[in-house]
Design a protein around this motif. Structure first.
Motif, PDB file in Angstrom:
ATOM      1  N   PRO A 107       0.834  -1.205   0.000  1.00  0.00           N
ATOM      2  CA  PRO A 107       0.000   0.000   0.000  1.00  0.00           C
ATOM      3  C   PRO A 107       0.866   1.250   0.000  1.00  0.00           C
ATOM      4  O   PRO A 107       2.071   1.174   0.271  1.00  0.00           O
ATOM      5  CB  PRO A 107      -0.767  -0.122   1.317  1.00  0.00           C
ATOM      6  CG  PRO A 107       0.188  -0.848   2.220  1.00  0.00           C
ATOM      7  CD  PRO A 107       0.898  -1.833   1.335  1.00  0.00           C
ATOM      8  N   LEU A 108       0.249   2.383  -0.272  1.00  0.00           N
ATOM      9  CA  LEU A 108       0.979   3.639  -0.171  1.00  0.00           C
ATOM     10  C   LEU A 108       1.385   3.857   1.290  1.00  0.00           C
ATOM     11  O   LEU A 108       0.554   3.764   2.184  1.00  0.00           O
ATOM     12  CB  LEU A 108       0.114   4.803  -0.650  1.00  0.00           C
ATOM     13  CG  LEU A 108      -0.213   4.826  -2.147  1.00  0.00           C
ATOM     14  CD1 LEU A 108      -1.204   5.940  -2.458  1.00  0.00           C
ATOM     15  CD2 LEU A 108       1.057   5.004  -2.967  1.00  0.00           C
ATOM     16  N   VAL A 168      -0.676   4.265  11.635  1.00  0.00           N
ATOM     17  CA  VAL A 168       0.559   3.564  11.989  1.00  0.00           C
ATOM     18  C   VAL A 168       0.360   2.055  11.838  1.00  0.00           C
ATOM     19  O   VAL A 168      -0.558   1.469  12.416  1.00  0.00           O
ATOM     20  CB  VAL A 168       0.991   3.890  13.431  1.00  0.00           C
ATOM     21  CG1 VAL A 168       2.271   3.135  13.779  1.00  0.00           C
ATOM     22  CG2 VAL A 168       1.190   5.386  13.602  1.00  0.00           C
ATOM     23  N   THR A 169       1.235   1.446  11.055  1.00  0.00           N
ATOM     24  CA  THR A 169       1.181   0.002  10.809  1.00  0.00           C
ATOM     25  C   THR A 169       2.234  -0.750  11.606  1.00  0.00           C
ATOM     26  O   THR A 169       1.988  -1.830  12.128  1.00  0.00           O
ATOM     27  CB  THR A 169       1.367  -0.295   9.309  1.00  0.00           C
ATOM     28  OG1 THR A 169       0.335   0.369   8.572  1.00  0.00           O
ATOM     29  CG2 THR A 169       1.300  -1.786   9.030  1.00  0.00           C
ATOM     30  N   SER A 170       3.426  -0.180  11.710  1.00  0.00           N
ATOM     31  CA  SER A 170       4.490  -0.840  12.462  1.00  0.00           C
ATOM     32  C   SER A 170       5.495   0.195  12.946  1.00  0.00           C
ATOM     33  O   SER A 170       5.546   1.318  12.433  1.00  0.00           O
ATOM     34  CB  SER A 170       5.197  -1.907  11.613  1.00  0.00           C
ATOM     35  OG  SER A 170       5.824  -1.324  10.493  1.00  0.00           O
ATOM     36  N   ARG A 171       6.309  -0.219  13.922  1.00  0.00           N
ATOM     37  CA  ARG A 171       7.359   0.646  14.474  1.00  0.00           C
ATOM     38  C   ARG A 171       8.617  -0.180  14.656  1.00  0.00           C
ATOM     39  O   ARG A 171       8.566  -1.334  15.064  1.00  0.00           O
ATOM     40  CB  ARG A 171       6.927   1.210  15.839  1.00  0.00           C
ATOM     41  CG  ARG A 171       5.841   2.255  15.787  1.00  0.00           C
ATOM     42  CD  ARG A 171       5.147   2.434  17.141  1.00  0.00           C
ATOM     43  NE  ARG A 171       6.027   2.542  18.274  1.00  0.00           N
ATOM     44  CZ  ARG A 171       6.220   3.656  18.994  1.00  0.00           C
ATOM     45  NH1 ARG A 171       5.605   4.775  18.635  1.00  0.00           N
ATOM     46  NH2 ARG A 171       6.996   3.657  20.046  1.00  0.00           N
ATOM     47  N   MET A 172       9.756   0.427  14.355  1.00  0.00           N
ATOM     48  CA  MET A 172      11.034  -0.225  14.596  1.00  0.00           C
ATOM     49  C   MET A 172      11.845   0.653  15.543  1.00  0.00           C
ATOM     50  O   MET A 172      11.984   1.860  15.313  1.00  0.00           O
ATOM     51  CB  MET A 172      11.803  -0.441  13.291  1.00  0.00           C
ATOM     52  CG  MET A 172      13.128  -1.181  13.488  1.00  0.00           C
ATOM     53  SD  MET A 172      13.948  -1.609  11.938  1.00  0.00           S
ATOM     54  CE  MET A 172      14.619  -0.016  11.467  1.00  0.00           C
ATOM     55  N   ILE A 187      -1.283   5.243   4.062  1.00  0.00           N
ATOM     56  CA  ILE A 187      -1.975   6.506   3.780  1.00  0.00           C
ATOM     57  C   ILE A 187      -3.386   6.220   3.293  1.00  0.00           C
ATOM     58  O   ILE A 187      -3.588   5.408   2.373  1.00  0.00           O
ATOM     59  CB  ILE A 187      -1.210   7.314   2.719  1.00  0.00           C
ATOM     60  CG1 ILE A 187       0.209   7.603   3.205  1.00  0.00           C
ATOM     61  CG2 ILE A 187      -1.936   8.613   2.395  1.00  0.00           C
ATOM     62  CD1 ILE A 187       1.130   8.130   2.123  1.00  0.00           C
ATOM     63  N   ASP A 188      -4.365   6.889   3.890  1.00  0.00           N
ATOM     64  CA  ASP A 188      -5.765   6.683   3.526  1.00  0.00           C
ATOM     65  C   ASP A 188      -6.291   7.772   2.599  1.00  0.00           C
ATOM     66  O   ASP A 188      -7.008   7.497   1.642  1.00  0.00           O
ATOM     67  CB  ASP A 188      -6.630   6.644   4.803  1.00  0.00           C
ATOM     68  CG  ASP A 188      -6.217   5.522   5.738  1.00  0.00           C
ATOM     69  OD1 ASP A 188      -5.954   4.417   5.243  1.00  0.00           O
ATOM     70  OD2 ASP A 188      -6.164   5.750   6.958  1.00  0.00           O
ATOM     71  N   VAL A 189      -5.938   9.018   2.900  1.00  0.00           N
ATOM     72  CA  VAL A 189      -6.480  10.167   2.161  1.00  0.00           C
ATOM     73  C   VAL A 189      -5.371  11.184   1.961  1.00  0.00           C
ATOM     74  O   VAL A 189      -4.490  11.318   2.824  1.00  0.00           O
ATOM     75  CB  VAL A 189      -7.653  10.830   2.927  1.00  0.00           C
ATOM     76  CG1 VAL A 189      -8.175  12.051   2.176  1.00  0.00           C
ATOM     77  CG2 VAL A 189      -8.778   9.833   3.166  1.00  0.00           C
ATOM     78  N   GLY A 190      -5.387  11.921   0.852  1.00  0.00           N
ATOM     79  CA  GLY A 190      -4.422  12.981   0.626  1.00  0.00           C
ATOM     80  C   GLY A 190      -5.010  14.083  -0.238  1.00  0.00           C
ATOM     81  O   GLY A 190      -5.834  13.821  -1.116  1.00  0.00           O
TER      82      GLY A 190
END
Length: 577
Positions: A461-462, A538-542, A554-557
């Motif tokens: 995804p974007l 937020v999908t993941s964090r490192m 990203i859902d909307v822009g």
């Protein structure tokens, strides 16, 4: 496995899972599917559970109970498993209400049961239950024989995260009951930690908020655990039980705690558990301190002696004190501790004070004056609690703790800036980036920060990746599942917003005062003067050494001016912002 619910299955909210986890051993897990705030008011993405256990040898013991909201469901489940008149012991891992709220209810139906716990736990329960009960005080090395091989051994684990915490180990089943330690706020139908990737973000976040401020206590407890012959399951008080990834997850606790305690400087936090909001406020402040890489040592006024207080004050770089009650037996105990702190404190230390909101707080004003006379610098304005704390109150506390940590670590930070090779420093500074404002709102909480370490990271995804310093206030609103807006600044209209969001805000201040905003579909603010904006999740964090690398889809822009260019940030050096 048996499940009970107070709603139709399609509307899961409060349910009970009853499951055999070993020979003669049953777990009663109260599943709170929709809870989105907890304890020090940090946000939850996946609800939580409150876990209770029944061990049946020749005698029967219950380990912890449940939250008051599960009163009917829990008591029905308990009665469905055992005859309450046969309960011999109620083991209290610690007295925080989400685990001990129903002890009184159980005792009313099983008055013969003996309450087993640490000395402080039994004292707390006596104040909570207001009725006589038989008790057995235990500490590290003590044991309780239930028969049929179920020999229970106890380990003291104070400050995880209450002063009265004990672990219980069953030699027959090799299960260790740890209550809050090694737990997580994660609600699912799975009893165990079968899918590591699904739970590790919640496991880490739980550690940061509750255990990191008590890292030294974690290490001490794990040393005691090493003396046990074998542990095959850790039965936690929240979330799934640890069995499939036991070694991996306990190893992470050990690693994270050792990293915390390597800090050269420590902030001492004094509070009064089970009084007002002292424990929650102190935990929020302590969490803010640990975000800066400064260690925290917490001490409960009600479970300390003068020698311990003096030693902690003398080794600390800064002190944070929650105003204790000023009357009664507790008031007399804490008065002696305050006097010890004043004698041991020195002018090189920083100080921070907060009221507990207990109704009988010692005033912070005389305390502040006394520390000022000693030459201690105030790290943040005293936090005064006049009503029930809100989400904004806890955010203020966390930001105050961060201010304290940054003040304590300021000299070291400057020294590190100067330590890099000059040529390398200049070369790294030639990496440029755009200028963006990240804005986020969740419930009452909202925050913003200027960012330049932003890049597109995926097409399908974007997605974008953003490096966020660990001590940024907004970091708490950028956990897995959280949403925010990435505002893109225009090269011909960025200086005003950059100056505004670069300035240092006092704890709890409104970052958006005087700024024109709109509301995005995800609820976060959109800066009206931005060139473009992206709504992100937020999908993941490192985890990196001093930053979190946050990957978001990203859902909307939208773009306000297709001909304008993004503002670019050029640095001269690469070892600080």
């Amino acid at each position: 496995m048996v499940a009970l619910t107070d709603r139709p299955a399609a509307e899961k909210r409060l349910t009970i899972e009853v499951n055999s986890i070993a020979e003669d051993t049953t777990a009663i897990r109260s599943l709170d599917w929709d809870r989105d705030r907890f304890d020090i008011e940090f946000g939850l993405q996946n609800g939580t559970t409150y876990n209770s256990f029944i061990i049946q040898g020749e005698k029967t013991a219950i380990v912890d109970t449940s939250h008051r909201k599960f009163e009917q469901l829990y008591m029905e489940a308990l009665k469905g498993q055992i005859d309450l008149s046969t309960i011999d012991y109620i083991i209290i891992s610690h007295t925080e209400p989400d685990h001990s709220a129903l002890v009184k209810d159980v005792l009313e139906l099983a008055p013969q049961a003996v309450v087993v716990g640490a000395k402080v736990a039994v004292q707390f329960l006596q104040n909570l239950i207001h009725r006589p009960f038989e008790s057995k005080l235990v500490k590290t090395g003590d044991s309780l024989d239930l028969g049929n091989g179920h020999l229970l051994e106890f380990l003291s684990a104070p400050n995880l995260h209450w002063p009265d915490t004990i672990f219980t180990y069953d030699r027959k089943t090799t299960i260790l009951y740890t209550c809050d330690a090694f737990g997580m706020h994660y609600c699912s139908d799975l009893t165990y930690d079968e899918n590591l990737s699904e739970i590790e973000a919640d496991f880490r976040f739980y550690y940061e908020c509750l255990m990191a401020p008590n890292a030294r206590s974690v290490i001490n407890a794990m040393k005691r655990m090493q003396k046990l012959p074998e542990i095959t399951t850790i039965a936690t008080g929240h979330g799934p039980l640890l069995r499939h990834n036991l070694t991996e997850l306990t190893g992470r606790y050990d690693k994270w705690s050792k990293e915390q305690t390597k800090a050269e400087k420590t902030v001492a936090v004094f509070y009064t558990s089970d009084y007002g909001y002292s424990d929650r406020l102190s935990q929020a402040i302590a969490h803010g301190v640990t975000k800066t890489g400064i260690a925290v040592e917490m001490m409960d006024f009600r479970a300390s002696d003068p020698q311990e207080v003096r030693e902690l004050v003398e080794m600390a770089s800064a002190l944070i004190i929650g105003a204790p009650p000023q009357s009664g037996d507790v008031g007399q105990e804490t008065e002696a501790a305050i006097s010890t702190i004043l004698v041991a404190a020195n002018k090189k230390q920083a100080i921070g004070l907060f009221e507990s909101g207990g109704g009988d707080d010692r005033s912070v004003y005389p305390l502040r004056n006394q520390f000022a006379e000693l030459g201690l610098k105030e790290a943040f304005p005293s936090i005064l609690i006049k009503e029930t704390p809100t989400e904004a109150t806890y955010q203020l506390c966390e930001e105050a703790g961060t201010d304290m940590g940054q003040l304590v670590g300021l000299k070291d930070a400057i020294k590190k800036m100067k330590s890099l090779d000059n040529d390398l420093d200049k070369a790294l500074g030639r990496l440029s980036g755009g200028l963006y404002i990240i804005t986020a709102q969740k419930g009452e909480l909202k925050s913003a920060m200027l960012a330049s370490w932003v890049t597109q990271a995926s097409f399908k995804p974007l997605g974008v990746s953003i490096a966020v310093a660990k001590d940024r206030a907004i970091e708490s609103l950028m956990q897995v599942g959280d949403t925010f807006v990435l505002n893109v600044l225009s090269e011909d209209n960025y200086q005003g917003m950059m100056r505004h969001f670069l300035k240092r805000f006092p704890p709890g201040a409104d970052r958006f005062e005087g700024v024109n905003v709109q509301t995005a579909t995800n609820g976060s603010p959109i800066l009206t003067d931005a060139l473009a904006y992206l709504e992100c999740k937020v999908t993941s964090r490192m985890e990196l050494s001093d930053h979190w690398l946050v990957y978001s889809t990203i859902d909307v822009g939208r773009v306000s001016n297709v001909d304008a260019l993004t503002a670019v940030h050029h640095r001269k050096v690469g070892n600080h912002y």
